[in-house]
Design a protein around this motif. Sequence first.
Motif, PDB file in Angstrom:
ATOM      1  N   LYS A 119      37.548  48.413  31.182  1.00  0.00           N
ATOM      2  CA  LYS A 119      37.308  47.168  32.221  1.00  0.00           C
ATOM      3  C   LYS A 119      36.140  46.400  32.127  1.00  0.00           C
ATOM      4  CE  LYS A 119      40.373  48.521  35.913  1.00  0.00           C
ATOM      5  NZ  LYS A 119      40.389  48.838  37.062  1.00  0.00           N
ATOM      6  N   LYS A 171      36.364  44.120  29.027  1.00  0.00           N
ATOM      7  CA  LYS A 171      37.061  43.169  29.211  1.00  0.00           C
ATOM      8  C   LYS A 171      36.564  42.009  29.848  1.00  0.00           C
ATOM      9  CE  LYS A 171      41.489  45.396  28.354  1.00  0.00           C
ATOM     10  NZ  LYS A 171      42.780  45.671  28.849  1.00  0.00           N
ATOM     11  N   ILE A 172      35.993  42.421  31.205  1.00  0.00           N
ATOM     12  CA  ILE A 172      35.747  41.532  32.256  1.00  0.00           C
ATOM     13  C   ILE A 172      34.271  41.473  32.557  1.00  0.00           C
ATOM     14  CG2 ILE A 172      37.887  41.153  33.297  1.00  0.00           C
ATOM     15  CD1 ILE A 172      37.153  43.147  35.511  1.00  0.00           C
ATOM     16  N   CYS A 231      33.877  43.840  37.037  1.00  0.00           N
ATOM     17  CA  CYS A 231      34.654  45.089  37.332  1.00  0.00           C
ATOM     18  C   CYS A 231      33.916  45.936  38.487  1.00  0.00           C
ATOM     19  CB  CYS A 231      34.805  46.081  36.130  1.00  0.00           C
ATOM     20  SG  CYS A 231      33.293  46.734  35.289  1.00  0.00           S
TER      21      CYS A 231
END
Length: 114
Positions: free
Chosen positions: A4, A7-8, A12
């Motif tokens: 996570k 990705k972000i 997160c």
Amino acid sequence: MIRKSNKIGLACLARRAGGHPRLLGLDEDDFVVQTAITWPTVLGKRFTRWSIRKLADHLSGNITRPVLIGRETLRCLLARRGISFQRTRTWKETGMRQAQAARHIICHTYSPAG
């Protein structure tokens, strides 16, 4: 968690995991508190004070309204509502006075003659 964050990014960390969903409603909380402040002898028990274990067993074995609650959750609920099953411990004044009087008699009996 690592995937996570890849990705972000740091966003997160702002998200809350949430934990396990609440199993008891507010009306059940009130029922548990009402049972906790009721004397066990009124409910047909042979003991005079609740412990966390006894209260949890009583709530889970209640035929009309069973409430399945763990001991730690029960302890936290009662603590939030200001209920504690710890007895206050005090010293007995009469016992202290009797001990001091006995000590005084022993000291005078065994004191060396003047």
